[in-house]
Enzyme design. Sequence first.
Site, PDB file in Angstrom:
ATOM      1  N   TYR A   1       0.848  -1.195   0.000  1.00 29.98           N
ATOM      2  CA  TYR A   1       0.000   0.000   0.000  1.00 29.98           C
ATOM      3  C   TYR A   1       0.877   1.236   0.000  1.00 29.98           C
ATOM      4  O   TYR A   1       1.989   1.224   0.537  1.00 29.98           O
ATOM      5  CB  TYR A   1      -0.880  -0.022   1.257  1.00 29.98           C
ATOM      6  CG  TYR A   1      -1.795   1.169   1.448  1.00 29.98           C
ATOM      7  CD1 TYR A   1      -2.910   1.360   0.630  1.00 29.98           C
ATOM      8  CD2 TYR A   1      -1.573   2.081   2.479  1.00 29.98           C
ATOM      9  CE1 TYR A   1      -3.761   2.434   0.824  1.00 29.98           C
ATOM     10  CE2 TYR A   1      -2.424   3.159   2.685  1.00 29.98           C
ATOM     11  CZ  TYR A   1      -3.521   3.327   1.854  1.00 29.98           C
ATOM     12  OH  TYR A   1      -4.370   4.391   2.057  1.00 29.98           O
ATOM     13  N   ASP A  59      -0.807  15.743   6.256  1.00 28.87           N
ATOM     14  CA  ASP A  59      -1.772  15.051   5.401  1.00 28.87           C
ATOM     15  C   ASP A  59      -3.049  15.874   5.292  1.00 28.87           C
ATOM     16  O   ASP A  59      -4.100  15.510   5.820  1.00 28.87           O
ATOM     17  CB  ASP A  59      -2.055  13.666   5.989  1.00 28.87           C
ATOM     18  CG  ASP A  59      -2.979  12.829   5.095  1.00 28.87           C
ATOM     19  OD1 ASP A  59      -3.033  13.105   3.889  1.00 28.87           O
ATOM     20  OD2 ASP A  59      -3.628  11.905   5.632  1.00 28.87           O
ATOM     21  N   ASP A 100      -3.462   5.463  -2.035  1.00 32.45           N
ATOM     22  CA  ASP A 100      -4.387   6.436  -1.460  1.00 32.45           C
ATOM     23  C   ASP A 100      -4.449   7.637  -2.390  1.00 32.45           C
ATOM     24  O   ASP A 100      -3.464   8.368  -2.532  1.00 32.45           O
ATOM     25  CB  ASP A 100      -3.865   6.828  -0.073  1.00 32.45           C
ATOM     26  CG  ASP A 100      -4.683   7.884   0.619  1.00 32.45           C
ATOM     27  OD1 ASP A 100      -5.677   8.364   0.042  1.00 32.45           O
ATOM     28  OD2 ASP A 100      -4.332   8.229   1.763  1.00 32.45           O
ATOM     29  N   ASP A 120      -6.631  10.162  -2.042  1.00 33.77           N
ATOM     30  CA  ASP A 120      -7.315  11.258  -1.357  1.00 33.77           C
ATOM     31  C   ASP A 120      -8.719  11.460  -1.942  1.00 33.77           C
ATOM     32  O   ASP A 120      -9.474  10.518  -2.078  1.00 33.77           O
ATOM     33  CB  ASP A 120      -6.481  12.535  -1.428  1.00 33.77           C
ATOM     34  CG  ASP A 120      -5.284  12.504  -0.479  1.00 33.77           C
ATOM     35  OD1 ASP A 120      -5.175  11.553   0.313  1.00 33.77           O
ATOM     36  OD2 ASP A 120      -4.456  13.431  -0.536  1.00 33.77           O
ATOM     37  N   HIS A 158      -7.995   4.209  -3.807  1.00 37.97           N
ATOM     38  CA  HIS A 158      -9.243   4.558  -3.149  1.00 37.97           C
ATOM     39  C   HIS A 158      -9.432   6.065  -3.151  1.00 37.97           C
ATOM     40  O   HIS A 158      -8.480   6.838  -3.019  1.00 37.97           O
ATOM     41  CB  HIS A 158      -9.358   3.965  -1.740  1.00 37.97           C
ATOM     42  CG  HIS A 158      -8.334   4.409  -0.750  1.00 37.97           C
ATOM     43  ND1 HIS A 158      -8.366   5.638  -0.127  1.00 37.97           N
ATOM     44  CD2 HIS A 158      -7.241   3.769  -0.235  1.00 37.97           C
ATOM     45  CE1 HIS A 158      -7.355   5.736   0.718  1.00 37.97           C
ATOM     46  NE2 HIS A 158      -6.648   4.630   0.671  1.00 37.97           N
ATOM     47  N   GLU A 161     -11.935   9.191  -1.451  1.00 41.40           N
ATOM     48  CA  GLU A 161     -12.707   9.407  -0.235  1.00 41.40           C
ATOM     49  C   GLU A 161     -13.732  10.516  -0.420  1.00 41.40           C
ATOM     50  O   GLU A 161     -13.651  11.293  -1.375  1.00 41.40           O
ATOM     51  CB  GLU A 161     -11.780   9.722   0.929  1.00 41.40           C
ATOM     52  CG  GLU A 161     -10.996  10.993   0.762  1.00 41.40           C
ATOM     53  CD  GLU A 161      -9.796  11.074   1.698  1.00 41.40           C
ATOM     54  OE1 GLU A 161      -9.731  12.053   2.453  1.00 41.40           O
ATOM     55  OE2 GLU A 161      -8.944  10.163   1.666  1.00 41.40           O
ATOM     56  N   CYS A 172      -6.512  14.201   7.717  1.00 40.46           N
ATOM     57  CA  CYS A 172      -6.244  12.821   8.110  1.00 40.46           C
ATOM     58  C   CYS A 172      -7.522  12.198   8.645  1.00 40.46           C
ATOM     59  O   CYS A 172      -8.267  12.824   9.412  1.00 40.46           O
ATOM     60  CB  CYS A 172      -5.141  12.782   9.174  1.00 40.46           C
ATOM     61  SG  CYS A 172      -4.858  11.145   9.861  1.00 40.46           S
ATOM     62  N   ARG A 188     -13.806   5.242  -0.218  1.00 38.03           N
ATOM     63  CA  ARG A 188     -13.652   5.384   1.230  1.00 38.03           C
ATOM     64  C   ARG A 188     -14.681   6.392   1.737  1.00 38.03           C
ATOM     65  O   ARG A 188     -14.851   7.462   1.145  1.00 38.03           O
ATOM     66  CB  ARG A 188     -12.238   5.863   1.541  1.00 38.03           C
ATOM     67  CG  ARG A 188     -12.045   6.338   2.986  1.00 38.03           C
ATOM     68  CD  ARG A 188     -10.615   6.740   3.242  1.00 38.03           C
ATOM     69  NE  ARG A 188     -10.541   7.892   4.133  1.00 38.03           N
ATOM     70  CZ  ARG A 188      -9.404   8.421   4.578  1.00 38.03           C
ATOM     71  NH1 ARG A 188      -8.255   7.908   4.207  1.00 38.03           N
ATOM     72  NH2 ARG A 188      -9.429   9.483   5.368  1.00 38.03           N
ATOM     73  N   GLU A 230     -13.804   4.350   7.032  1.00 42.06           N
ATOM     74  CA  GLU A 230     -12.742   4.926   7.849  1.00 42.06           C
ATOM     75  C   GLU A 230     -13.216   5.218   9.273  1.00 42.06           C
ATOM     76  O   GLU A 230     -14.353   5.607   9.510  1.00 42.06           O
ATOM     77  CB  GLU A 230     -12.243   6.222   7.195  1.00 42.06           C
ATOM     78  CG  GLU A 230     -11.156   6.960   7.963  1.00 42.06           C
ATOM     79  CD  GLU A 230      -9.858   6.192   8.107  1.00 42.06           C
ATOM     80  OE1 GLU A 230      -9.896   5.062   8.634  1.00 42.06           O
ATOM     81  OE2 GLU A 230      -8.800   6.708   7.695  1.00 42.06           O
ATOM     82  N   ASN A 283      -8.944  -0.493   8.365  1.00 38.26           N
ATOM     83  CA  ASN A 283      -7.754   0.324   8.554  1.00 38.26           C
ATOM     84  C   ASN A 283      -7.237   0.155   9.975  1.00 38.26           C
ATOM     85  O   ASN A 283      -7.819   0.677  10.926  1.00 38.26           O
ATOM     86  CB  ASN A 283      -8.080   1.796   8.283  1.00 38.26           C
ATOM     87  CG  ASN A 283      -6.850   2.682   8.320  1.00 38.26           C
ATOM     88  OD1 ASN A 283      -5.721   2.197   8.408  1.00 38.26           O
ATOM     89  ND2 ASN A 283      -7.059   3.986   8.267  1.00 38.26           N
TER      90      ASN A 283
END
Length: 296
Positions: free
Chosen positions: A48, A62, A89, A91, A116, A118, A126, A161, A191, A213
Amino acid sequence: MLHTRTTPAERRRALHERLATGRLLPMPGAVNPLSARLIQDAGFEAAYLSGAVLAADLGLPDIGLTTSTEIAARAQHTTRVTDLPVLVDADTGFGEPMNAARTVQLMEDAGLAGLHLEDQVNPKRCGHLDGKTVVSREEMTRRVRAAVEARRDPDFLLMARTDARAVEGLGAAIDRARAYVDAGADAIFPEALTDEAEFEAFRKAIDVPLLANMTEFGKGRLLNTRTLDSLGYNIALYPVTLLRLAMGAVEDGLRTIAAEGTQESLLPRMQTRSRLYELLGYADYTAFDFTLPPGT
């Protein structure tokens, strides 16, 4: 030599086939390309790339400061050296649905096995911090549909996500996840779930692969693989574990050098020169160089 011997298409199919078994897939997060090779050598079946790790490595928090092209370029360095499928990731897709569509193609071109997206606003926060804000369910479904339409390889995994658990509650997060699946998401990443009961509720409600996660110092307990497998989860994610281990070791080392005036006491804790050379394939590079005809 230190490069992949598989194609992106092969790695994407491998990830789909592995998820189809229904067995839990532990997925450590790489810190850099060399650590991805270590993940492979340790026997894991996928790796990942965390947005938080990639940002931190650039000295950034982040909060959506990295760009899609930065992430794709760094991802390509990783996919060059490992035969494992790599999930990234992405975002929020780095902007509007059109940006999400471009992001999908950038990540495909980078050799990744999937990404993914989100449902936070852009720029994001974050996932385990307070103060998050999510876009409307309708806006996120547009992101997902744009990603699906932009995808050229049907085996490229598109995961949605949802960060809605901490903002709107568990029920709303489940409703959003259903909508994202209807929009074409192949898998769901819920998440910041807090306990086993919430993981179980998500599993009962959603019939596509689910990611758990297991980030440290977050909102929920760290569940072991046996528990996650029994709950029916498909991926156990350890996104920042290796970065935290590495940076902890770096800080300890710096304190030791400052206090003792030498690194000698640290030698037993170091990766040896011979192990590093083995990992880098020094011997293979040397052999390759000597097999070339003169003047080549």
